[in-house]
Design a protein around this motif. Structure first.
Motif, PDB file in Angstrom:
ATOM      1  N   ALA A 110      33.069  24.971  50.457  1.00 43.72           N
ATOM      2  CA  ALA A 110      33.188  23.878  50.363  1.00 43.72           C
ATOM      3  C   ALA A 110      34.216  23.320  50.184  1.00 43.72           C
ATOM      4  CB  ALA A 110      32.083  23.724  49.638  1.00 43.72           C
ATOM      5  N   GLN A 111      35.384  24.122  49.465  1.00 43.06           N
ATOM      6  CA  GLN A 111      36.065  23.565  48.512  1.00 43.06           C
ATOM      7  C   GLN A 111      37.644  23.250  49.249  1.00 43.06           C
ATOM      8  OE1 GLN A 111      36.433  22.836  45.257  1.00 43.06           O
ATOM      9  NE2 GLN A 111      34.396  23.111  45.610  1.00 43.06           N
ATOM     10  N   LEU A 112      37.475  23.988  50.731  1.00 46.89           N
ATOM     11  CA  LEU A 112      37.949  24.591  51.327  1.00 46.89           C
ATOM     12  C   LEU A 112      37.955  23.638  52.489  1.00 46.89           C
ATOM     13  CD1 LEU A 112      40.913  26.580  52.496  1.00 46.89           C
ATOM     14  CD2 LEU A 112      39.051  27.887  53.680  1.00 46.89           C
ATOM     15  N   ARG A 113      36.558  22.673  52.671  1.00 47.04           N
ATOM     16  CA  ARG A 113      36.056  21.453  53.571  1.00 47.04           C
ATOM     17  C   ARG A 113      36.893  20.452  52.541  1.00 47.04           C
ATOM     18  NH1 ARG A 113      34.478  18.451  56.475  1.00 47.04           N
ATOM     19  NH2 ARG A 113      32.478  18.317  57.683  1.00 47.04           N
ATOM     20  N   LYS A 114      37.069  20.518  52.086  1.00 43.40           N
ATOM     21  CA  LYS A 114      37.531  19.048  51.169  1.00 43.40           C
ATOM     22  C   LYS A 114      38.746  18.838  51.442  1.00 43.40           C
ATOM     23  CE  LYS A 114      35.565  20.136  47.507  1.00 43.40           C
ATOM     24  NZ  LYS A 114      35.009  19.169  45.451  1.00 43.40           N
ATOM     25  N   VAL A 115      40.040  19.996  51.671  1.00 44.79           N
ATOM     26  CA  VAL A 115      41.042  19.981  51.424  1.00 44.79           C
ATOM     27  C   VAL A 115      42.113  20.665  52.980  1.00 44.79           C
ATOM     28  CG1 VAL A 115      41.865  20.008  48.881  1.00 44.79           C
ATOM     29  CG2 VAL A 115      41.343  22.081  50.696  1.00 44.79           C
ATOM     30  N   TRP A 119      37.272  22.979  60.798  1.00 40.52           N
ATOM     31  CA  TRP A 119      37.646  24.240  61.568  1.00 40.52           C
ATOM     32  C   TRP A 119      37.994  25.654  60.827  1.00 40.52           C
ATOM     33  CZ3 TRP A 119      34.482  25.821  65.269  1.00 40.52           C
ATOM     34  CH2 TRP A 119      33.929  24.475  66.527  1.00 40.52           C
ATOM     35  N   PHE A 120      39.331  25.517  60.500  1.00 40.22           N
ATOM     36  CA  PHE A 120      39.910  26.047  59.588  1.00 40.22           C
ATOM     37  C   PHE A 120      38.738  26.422  58.320  1.00 40.22           C
ATOM     38  CE2 PHE A 120      44.056  25.247  60.567  1.00 40.22           C
ATOM     39  CZ  PHE A 120      44.587  26.789  60.186  1.00 40.22           C
ATOM     40  N   SER A 121      38.328  25.687  58.103  1.00 42.48           N
ATOM     41  CA  SER A 121      37.209  26.056  56.499  1.00 42.48           C
ATOM     42  C   SER A 121      35.961  26.075  57.589  1.00 42.48           C
ATOM     43  CB  SER A 121      36.143  23.988  55.659  1.00 42.48           C
ATOM     44  OG  SER A 121      35.374  23.746  57.104  1.00 42.48           O
ATOM     45  N   TYR A 122      35.946  26.197  58.230  1.00 42.17           N
ATOM     46  CA  TYR A 122      34.485  27.466  59.139  1.00 42.17           C
ATOM     47  C   TYR A 122      35.277  29.203  59.166  1.00 42.17           C
ATOM     48  CZ  TYR A 122      32.112  23.469  60.945  1.00 42.17           C
ATOM     49  OH  TYR A 122      31.475  22.264  60.958  1.00 42.17           O
ATOM     50  N   LEU A 123      36.908  29.066  59.426  1.00 42.97           N
ATOM     51  CA  LEU A 123      37.212  30.309  59.274  1.00 42.97           C
ATOM     52  C   LEU A 123      37.296  31.309  58.031  1.00 42.97           C
ATOM     53  CD1 LEU A 123      40.320  29.968  61.685  1.00 42.97           C
ATOM     54  CD2 LEU A 123      38.199  31.118  62.254  1.00 42.97           C
ATOM     55  N   GLY A 124      37.222  29.817  56.936  1.00 46.89           N
ATOM     56  CA  GLY A 124      37.802  30.497  55.506  1.00 46.89           C
ATOM     57  C   GLY A 124      36.114  30.604  55.139  1.00 46.89           C
ATOM     58  N   LEU A 125      34.774  30.659  55.242  1.00 46.04           N
ATOM     59  CA  LEU A 125      33.776  30.217  55.104  1.00 46.04           C
ATOM     60  C   LEU A 125      33.434  31.946  56.256  1.00 46.04           C
ATOM     61  CD1 LEU A 125      30.638  30.391  54.336  1.00 46.04           C
ATOM     62  CD2 LEU A 125      30.051  28.896  55.922  1.00 46.04           C
ATOM     63  N   ILE A 126      33.398  32.022  57.592  1.00 45.02           N
ATOM     64  CA  ILE A 126      33.827  33.539  57.439  1.00 45.02           C
ATOM     65  C   ILE A 126      34.176  34.316  56.713  1.00 45.02           C
ATOM     66  CG2 ILE A 126      33.849  34.722  59.717  1.00 45.02           C
ATOM     67  CD1 ILE A 126      33.411  32.471  61.166  1.00 45.02           C
ATOM     68  N   SER A 127      35.462  34.199  56.621  1.00 47.16           N
ATOM     69  CA  SER A 127      36.673  35.370  55.645  1.00 47.16           C
ATOM     70  C   SER A 127      36.102  35.132  54.730  1.00 47.16           C
ATOM     71  CB  SER A 127      37.680  34.798  55.608  1.00 47.16           C
ATOM     72  OG  SER A 127      38.221  34.417  56.777  1.00 47.16           O
ATOM     73  N   PHE A 128      34.923  34.495  53.916  1.00 49.40           N
ATOM     74  CA  PHE A 128      34.926  34.404  52.875  1.00 49.40           C
ATOM     75  C   PHE A 128      33.766  35.311  51.713  1.00 49.40           C
ATOM     76  CE2 PHE A 128      37.262  30.148  51.729  1.00 49.40           C
ATOM     77  CZ  PHE A 128      38.123  31.225  50.830  1.00 49.40           C
TER      78      PHE A 128
END
Length: 539
Positions: A110-115, A119-128
Motif C-alpha cells: 500500500a505504501q508503494l502504491r502511493k508513490v 503495476w510496480f506496486s503489484y510487483l512489489g506486493l508479490i515480492s514482499f
C-alpha cells in the motif's frame, strides 16, 4: 459496519474456506485477496487520514482471523503439550507472527502504491509476500505452515507443476490471479474496451493455463515399476502417556505386534513413528539397548527387512562441541539430546538422523546467542531447549538392499526445500515419522497429512507416513492417497511402493522463485525508501 471492514472480513472468510482440510474449495484462493485489495483501494484513493494505519488494521484483521481459524489447533495443544509456561510463551510467537508478517507485506504494498505506478506496486506486493514466506521458512521463528502455495494440498490435481516450482509457484499463481481480478474490477469504469479485453484475456490465461497444464500432467503421469514392500505402523499410544506412564517395553511390544500383523517375507522397510522408542538412548551404545535387541530379534523373520523408527537419543562429548550441548556435572560430560530417527537392520550397522527443523520454544531456543540467558528458565521448567541438537544437512538412510529413504520427522515435512535436498542426495522414497496426537482430533493432523501430498509431487517420490496416532498412510508419486488410517486407531498398513531415482526440476534447482522474490523484495524495498526520502525532503 463500514464497507471496507466488511470486505476485509470477506477475504478472511474466503481464505479460511479455501484452506485445508476443507475439500474442493482451494480455487477460492485465486480470488480470496480481492476483497482486501478493494478495501485498501478505498482507503488509498479516499480522503481518509492516517491511511497507512487503516490499511494495516484492515490487513491485520484479515490475516489474524484467517490464521486463527485455520491453525486454532496450535493453541489448543500448547496448554497441555508444552513443558512449561516459558516454553509455551516462546512457542506461540511463530504462529501469531505469521499474521503480522503477512500484514506488513500488504502494508508495504500500500505504501508503494502511493508513490509509484500501479503495476510496480503489484510487483512489489508479490515480492514482499514471497519474501515474507521465505523469511518465515528460514529464520529461528520459522513456521511456513500458512504459505499460500500449501493451500492446494486438498486439490493436488491442479498443481502437478509443483514438480517444477515447488509451493512458491502456487504462491506466485495465487497472487498474480488475485491482482489481475482486482485490476479488472478497478478499471471497469475508466478503461477503454481494448484495455479491458486485454485484462480479461490475461486473467483467463493466468488462471486457466496452469490448471490445464496440471491436468495434462496428472492424466499422463505413469510411474515406472520398481516395487518395494513397505509397512507403516500406527500404535495409537496417547502422547501424554508415552513418556513415563506407559512402559517403553510395552510400547515396543505393540509396535512389533502390529508390524508382524501385515509384514511379508519380502518386506524391506518397517516404519515406526516419531519417538516410537521413547527412552533416551546413548547412540554410542545403542547396540546394547534392550529395545535395539528387541528390534533386531523382530527383524530376523524378515531377511531383507530394515526398521526406520523415531527415537529419543543422546551423545556425550568432552567439550561443548555444539551450541545445544549442555554440561552435566553428575557425569562431567557435555550432553546433546536429539529427536532422531534410526535405521536398524539385520547387522551391526546403525544409521542415525537428527531432526533439524526444530519447533521454536519446544525443541529449540530462537536466536540462541541473543537469548542465551533464557536457557536456565527452560531447563528449570522442564523444557528441552538447549538440549535438542540438530544436523545441518538432510540424510539418506540406506537399507541393506541399497534402497534409500529420506527420513523426515514431523514438522520437517512442511519444508519442501529440506525434503528435496534429501531426495537429491539419493532417496528413492520419503519416510515421514510424526506424532500428531498432541493436537487432538482437530484439523491440524489433517493439514499435516495433506501437505505430504505436495512433497510427493515436488519430488515424484512415494510418501510412507507413520504417525503415533492419526494419520498414517501411503501417497503415490502423483500425490494420490493410496491408503490412510483412521484417527485414534491402532493399525499397520502395507503397500508395494514404486521407487524412483529420477530428479525433478524442482529437486535439481530448489526454491528459485523464493530467491527471485527476495531479490525483488530488496529492489522494491529500496525503491520505497528512496521515494519516501524524496517526499520527505520535498524533492
Amino acid at each position: 459496519m463500514q464497507k471496507k471492514y466488511r470486505l476485509a472480513l470477506s477475504s478472511a472468510l474466503l481464505l479460511w474456506l479455501a484452506w485445508p482440510p476443507i475439500p474442493y474449495t482451494s480455487v477460492l484462493l485465486l480470488v480470496a485477496l480481492v476483497p482486501l485489495l478493494l478495501a485498501a483501494e478505498t482507503v488509498i484513493t479516499g480522503s481518509d487520514t492516517r491511511k497507512g494505519k487503516k490499511i494495516f488494521l484492515l490487513a491485520g484483521i484479515t490475516f489474524l482471523l484467517w490464521n486463527s481459524a485455520s491453525i486454532y489447533w496450535v493453541y489448543n495443544s500448547l496448554a497441555s503439550a508444552m513443558p512449561g509456561y516459558v516454553a509455551a510463551m516462546v512457542s506461540v510467537i511463530p504462529y501469531g507472527l505469521g499474521a503480522v508478517l503477512m500484514t506488513l507485506a500488504f502494508w508495504l504494498y500500500a505504501q508503494l502504491r502511493k508513490v509509484t505506478t500501479t503495476w510496480f506496486s503489484y510487483l512489489g506486493l508479490i515480492s514482499f509476500w514471497i519474501g515474507y514466506e521465505y523469511l518465515h521458512q528460514e529464520w529461528d521463528l520459522c513456521f511456513p505452515w500458512m504459505n499460500l502455495g500449501n493451500g492446494f494440498a486438498t486439490t493436488h490435481q491442479l498443481v502437478q507443476w509443483y514438480e517444477y516450482t515447488g509451493v512458491y509457484g502456487g504462491t506466485l499463481w495465487i497472487l498474480v490471479v488475485n491482482l489481475l481480478v482486482f485490476e479488472r474490477i478497478r478499471v471497469s469504469k475508466t478503461a477503454d474496451e481494448t484495455t479491458k479485453r486485454r485484462l480479461s484475456l490475461s486473467l483467463a490465461a493466468a488462471a486457466g493455463i496452469p490448471v490445464l497444464w496440471s491436468l495434462v500432467i496428472f492424466g499422463g503421469y505413469k510411474e515406472r515399476p520398481d516395487p518395494a514392500n513397505v509397512v507403516v505402523v500406527q500404535p495409537n499410544i496417547d502422547p501424554y502417556n508415552k513418556f513415563g506412564d506407559l512402559p517403553v517395553a510395552a510400547q515396543v511390544e505393540t509396535l512389533t505386534r502390529l508390524s508382524d500383523s501385515v509384514g511379508q517375507v519380502n518386506t524391506e522397510f518397517f516404519i515406526w513413528p516419531e519417538t516410537a522408542i521413547a527412552s533416551y538412548t546413548n547412540e554410542e551404545f545403542i547396540r546394547t539397548s534392550p529395545y535395539f535387541l528387541t528390534a533386531q530379534n523382530f527383524l530376523q523373520k524378515y531377511k531383507n527387512g530394515s526398521l526406520l523408527t523415531g527415537i529419543e537419543s543422546y551423545a556425550l562429548y568432552d567439550s561443548a562441541k555444539t551450541p545445544s550441548a549442555r554440561y552435566r556435572e553428575d557425569i562431567n560430560k557435555y550432553l546433546d539430546a536429539f529427536n532422531a530417527a534410526v535405521l536398524i537392520e539385520n547387522s551391526a550397522k546403525v544409521q542415525f538422523y537428527h531432526k533439524s527443523k526444530l519447533v521454536p520454544g519446544v525443541e529449540s531456543l530462537p536466536f540462541p546467542n541473543t537469548l542465551s540467558f533464557m536457557k536456565p528458565l527452560f531447563e528449570e521448567f522442564g523444557g528441552s531447549t538447549g538440549g535438542y541438537g540438530r544436523q545441518q544437512e538432510p540424510s539418506v538412510l540406506y537399507a541393506q538392499s541399497g534402497i534409500g529413504a529420506a527420513p523426515v520427522i514431523c514438522y520437517e515435512s512442511v519444508w519442501g526445500d529440506w525434503v528435496r535436498k534429501g531426495v537429491k542426495k539419493g532417496a528413492q522414497f520419503i519416510a515421514i515419522v510424526t506424532n500428531d496426537g498432541w493436537w487432538g482430533n482437530t484439523s491440524g493432523k489433517d493439514q499435516h497429512f495433506d501437505y505430504a501430498k505436495l512433497r510427493a509431487i515436488e519430488t515424484r517420490r512415494w510418501v510412507a507416513r507413520s504417525a503415533n496416532t492419526g494419520i498414517s498412510g501411503f501417497i503415490n508419486q502423483r500425490g494420490d492417497v493410496v491408503s490412510r488410517s483412521k484417527w485414534w486407531v491402532a493399525t499397520a498398513l502395507k503397500a508395494d511402493i514404486n521407487l524412483n531415482e529420477d530428479l525433478t526440476f524442482y529437486v535439481k534447482h530448489g526454491d528459485f522463485i523464493a530467491l527471485a522474490g527476495c531479490f525483488g523484495c530488496g529492489v522494491f524495498g529500496t525503491m520505497l525508501l528512496f521515494c519516501l526520502f524524496r517526499r520527505k525532503k520535498g524533492v
